[in-house]
Every structure is written in C-alpha cells, then in structure tokens.
Design an enzyme around this catalytic site. Sequence first.
Site, PDB file in Angstrom:
ATOM      1  N   GLY A  53       0.891 -41.317 -15.623  1.00  0.00           N
ATOM      2  CA  GLY A  53       0.328 -41.372 -16.973  1.00  0.00           C
ATOM      3  C   GLY A  53       1.458 -41.481 -17.973  1.00  0.00           C
ATOM      4  CB  CYS A  80       4.664 -40.992 -11.884  1.00  0.00           C
ATOM      5  SG  CYS A  80       5.758 -41.391 -13.256  1.00  0.00           S
ATOM      6  CE1 TYR A  81       1.631 -36.052 -18.223  1.00  0.00           C
ATOM      7  CE2 TYR A  81      -0.306 -35.954 -16.799  1.00  0.00           C
ATOM      8  CZ  TYR A  81       0.365 -35.549 -17.938  1.00  0.00           C
ATOM      9  OH  TYR A  81      -0.206 -34.651 -18.790  1.00  0.00           O
ATOM     10  CG  HIS A 166       4.854 -45.408  -9.803  1.00  0.00           C
ATOM     11  ND1 HIS A 166       3.604 -45.033 -10.248  1.00  0.00           N
ATOM     12  CD2 HIS A 166       5.719 -45.123 -10.797  1.00  0.00           C
ATOM     13  CE1 HIS A 166       3.712 -44.531 -11.472  1.00  0.00           C
ATOM     14  NE2 HIS A 166       4.988 -44.579 -11.832  1.00  0.00           N
ATOM     15  CD  GLU A 168       1.403 -46.082  -7.678  1.00  0.00           C
ATOM     16  OE1 GLU A 168       2.030 -45.347  -6.895  1.00  0.00           O
ATOM     17  OE2 GLU A 168       1.374 -45.887  -8.910  1.00  0.00           O
ATOM     18  CB  SER A 220     -19.317 -69.251 -14.307  1.00  0.00           C
ATOM     19  OG  SER A 220     -18.548 -68.635 -13.287  1.00  0.00           O
ATOM     20  N   GLY A 221     -20.620 -70.012 -11.306  1.00  0.00           N
ATOM     21  CA  GLY A 221     -20.232 -70.735 -10.096  1.00  0.00           C
ATOM     22  C   GLY A 221     -18.826 -70.344  -9.661  1.00  0.00           C
ATOM     23  N   GLY A 222     -18.166 -69.491 -10.455  1.00  0.00           N
ATOM     24  CA  GLY A 222     -16.852 -68.961 -10.068  1.00  0.00           C
ATOM     25  C   GLY A 222     -17.032 -67.842  -9.043  1.00  0.00           C
ATOM     26  CB  VAL A 223     -14.530 -66.040  -6.918  1.00  0.00           C
ATOM     27  CG1 VAL A 223     -14.574 -65.071  -5.757  1.00  0.00           C
ATOM     28  CG2 VAL A 223     -13.769 -67.291  -6.571  1.00  0.00           C
ATOM     29  CG  ASP A 224     -14.290 -62.886 -10.412  1.00  0.00           C
ATOM     30  OD1 ASP A 224     -13.908 -62.957  -9.229  1.00  0.00           O
ATOM     31  OD2 ASP A 224     -13.526 -62.922 -11.383  1.00  0.00           O
ATOM     32  CB  SER A 225     -20.365 -64.913 -12.064  1.00  0.00           C
ATOM     33  OG  SER A 225     -20.111 -66.263 -11.780  1.00  0.00           O
ATOM     34  CB  SER A 226     -20.441 -66.555  -6.723  1.00  0.00           C
ATOM     35  OG  SER A 226     -20.407 -67.743  -7.458  1.00  0.00           O
ATOM     36  CE  LYS A 364     -10.675 -64.642  -8.411  1.00  0.00           C
ATOM     37  NZ  LYS A 364     -11.358 -64.737  -9.716  1.00  0.00           N
TER      38      LYS A 364
END
Length: 508
Positions: A53, A80-81, A166, A168, A220-226, A364
């Site tokens: 943080g 870290c924090y 970190h 990660e 939209s036909g994009g990956v995310d909305s599909s 993604k």
Amino acid sequence: MEKILVLDFGGQYNQLIARRVRDNGVYAEILPYTVPMETIKKNGYKGIIFTGGPNSVFDMSSPHYAKEILDLDIPILGICYGCQLIAWMAGGVVETAPVSEYGKIELTAKNSPVFKDVPEKSIVWMSHTDRIAQLPQGFEGIGLTEDCPYAAMQNTDKKIYAVQFHPEVTHSEYGNAVLRNFLYEVCRCRGDWQMDNFIEITVEKLRKQIGDKNVILGLSGGVDSSVAAGLLSKAVGKQLTCVFVDHGLMRKDEGDFVENTFTSLFDMNFVRVNCRTQFLDKLRNVTEPEQKRKIIGTEFFNVFWNEIRKQNNKGYFAQGTIYPDCIESGKGDADVIKTHHNRVNLPKDVFFLDVIEPLADLFKDEVRKVGEKLGIPKELVWRQPFPGPGLGVRIIGEITAEKISILQNADWVLRDEMAKNGYEKELSQFFCVLTGVKTVGVMGDHRTYENLVAVRAVTTDDFMTADWARIPYDILARVSNRITNEVKGVNRVVYDITSKPPGTVEWE
Ligand code: XMP
C-alpha cells in the site's frame, strides 16, 4: 474449496497477488481492509495475505487492522506495507528508511519455510520508503538487503511471515516460490482451484444477484464482452439480452459470425442493430482521422443507448470490464494511475438496478481460459485487438461502402494466408489498410488505375511499442499475388516496415 484472503491495503499489485495465488492452484479473493473480523473468521480461510500500500503505518490515518487478526491461528503473509504493518501491530518499530529501495535489489535469505528452494542470494523487486527498524517480540529476521536489515521476518509458532519485497511481480526471481511455499508449506493447501471452479462460483453468484430480473449486455464481438455474455447466458439464459451494434465497419462476415455464434451456442436474446447506412451517412465527406473517430464513437453510443431505451429493461446492466480496466480507473484504495475509457458511463435517463462486471477480477489470459472452457470458438477467444472505430481507421480518406468492401476482401485474404501458414499466433496483430492512393498498373494488356493496399503486421508485448513482423518473403509474395488477383479494385500491395515509435500500429 480452499480459500486465501488477500487483504487489500491499497497497493498497485493486489490483483496480481490474487492472480498468482490462483495460478498456483488455490482460490484467492480480495477484500478491503475494512472487512469486519467476523467475516474473516466465518469464511474459513487457509491463509491471509496482507498486501502492499502507498501509506506509512505510523501515520494513524493509514489503513490498519485490529491486532487480534494476528491471533486467529490463520497463517499470514505480509508483503511490503503488509510486512511493515505486521511489525507495527506486533510491537516492532517501523521508520522512514535512510535509503529508499526501488527496483531490483539483492536479497540474502535465511532458512525459512517460505524460502524453501530459494537460494541464499537472489534478486527481488523492492518499492518502499519505510522499513522495519526493530523486530517485534517473537519474530526473527530471515532476510536482509544492503539497506534493509529486516527485509523478511517470521514467527513460526504463529505461522506469520512477512517480506518487504514484492514476490508477486516477475522481477522477483524466486517470488513465485515464496508465494507457493506460503500456500503449500505454511498454509498446507491441497491446491484444488481450476478455471472450472471460477465458472461455477461466478454463475452461482450471478444467479443469486440477478434473481428473476433481466440483464442487458453490450456485445462488441471482442474477447471480454463475448466471455461475459457466455457466463451470463450460462447463469440466467433468456433473462439476458445482448445488444450488438453492427456499424458495418467490422471485418468480412464478422457481424454474421458473432450473431451465429451467440444465437446458436448460447441461450439468450440477441439483438443485432444494423446501422450501416446511418454510419456511412454520418461519415460522408469526412477525411480527418480524429473527426472520424469522434463520429464513429458518438454514433455508436447513440445507437446503443437508443436500443437500450427501447428495451426498457429495468434490470441490470452488464459489462465485460476486466481487471486492467479497473486498476487504471482506480479501484479500492489504490492510487489512480490514469482514467480508462473501457467502462461505459450510463446516461442519466437510463435506469438500471446495478452494473454487473463478472470478469472484473481477471486478467486477459484468464478471461481467454474462461472463454475456452465455456466453449466460445477459438476465433473469438483468441481474437486480436480490433480498434473501436473498426475499419474506419484503416481506410485513409473518405469512407464509402465500396472502399469498405475492397478492404474487407483484401483483409480476408491476408487472414486466410496467415492462418494457412501458421502465422496467426506468432503475430500480435495483422491487417490491411486501404491507403487512399491509386497507382498505375498493367493487367493482361490493359492499363489499370486502382487502389494501393498496405499490409501491416506487428509483434509486441504491450502495444505501447511494436516492431514490424519479419514475415518470410514467399508468404508476403503469396499475399500480394492473391490480393491483386482476387480483390477487384486493387492493383498494388506494399508491406509496412515501420516500428512503433515512430509509427503507430494503426494508420489513423
Ligand atoms: P496504436 O495505433 O495506437 O494502436 O499504436 C495500439 C493498439 O490499440 C488498438 N487501437 C484501439 N483500440 N479503440 C480500441 O479499443 C481504439 O480507438 C483504438 N485505436 C487503436 C490498435 O488496434 C492496437 O492494437
């Protein structure tokens, strides 16, 4: 299912921590540091990770947590924090460090369950201005750097571990080993998390939240909305309506492909708004790239919201927002880096009970995995990025129906050749541009005066910089032959050999 709690103190990498835990086969959920202790006790976590943080623990307005959390008999890892906070809560001393550490630093690690299989010397990623000056009672130092005497500490009796660096981020050479050790050596997890679980849990959550109400999603036909559409359909079937605005600027047959995919594979209401002519009318005589973008963007949302008004849904509104869209808009207590436009703002006259973002915790590649599990075709799941204004920014000069058709046909040939030659996955993005230039050529015995098409293909990690792809000459030759032979209106093809910078990926 085993669960790890990532207790969010406002760091930039918090989602990444949860993601790494999931990558190691254990489910992680993120909750803000304001979550009541009762909830933590009730949820039966196998371990808790305190995140980083931007604050200083000795500033009383900084995020803190009740000290009793250290006595819950749940293993804890502070980062870290989070590391400084544990020291401070347990009675140690945290001070502003004489030297701040940023970037790659050499860590000397001592024997500890969290450093199993980690060499004595390794590189870790640091980003801190405060440090532990004095260990709390019951803790021992297990790591140090040149400027940080307690870069890691542990209290094995209480199963509390803390690292200043970190683990990660991939810059920490053995960061993943540290997280893995915490999960498997300290928390004794079995590792029962897979993407299937995510689908199950999310579908269940969506069903509970949506109940018998309706949901609208802009597709939209994009990956995310599909992928969001796939999940919502699995959860509530026909209560979901997907609105697909077809502005006619997609690639060849793409509109039909999106419609066929979603109407045949999934249970939902699918509304395709055909507004090709409307867009062409608005774009008549427009040549300036920014003006084109503005017109296409504005018109898109005009059409979209008008359709939503017509639907008069009164239920929920869903978006395919993924995690990188959220962090850039500022989420939780993380400092805002920049405002991102992927989240749609609702107009004032449209009412929804709430906005649902089922993918908001995923990256993604995780979204793609979910898409594959849901049975969404590979063409959609692995779709390369496509600009919002579509082919509009790949037709230089005025956009007409004829030019769209020429470009779609040329682009289709390129896609076909890339697929046949196994180049699809090697390239980050490839497409044709209708350059707006006409050139003289010869076909048979006739003079031609036709269009020049440019082929663009790039490789990149992040699209901030890109290099032009070294496609073999004979493949380029075939692309050129086929485009000039098969696409009416094109008599010359050039290959764009400009990197970014100084060029951009798109031409406009
Ligand atoms: P540039 O041309 O800026 O493109 O180098 C970088 C990446 O962004 C895509 N791109 C867009 N994506 N809306 C989008 O969602 C847009 O307006 C837009 N313009 C460019 C481009 O295709 C490339 O992947």
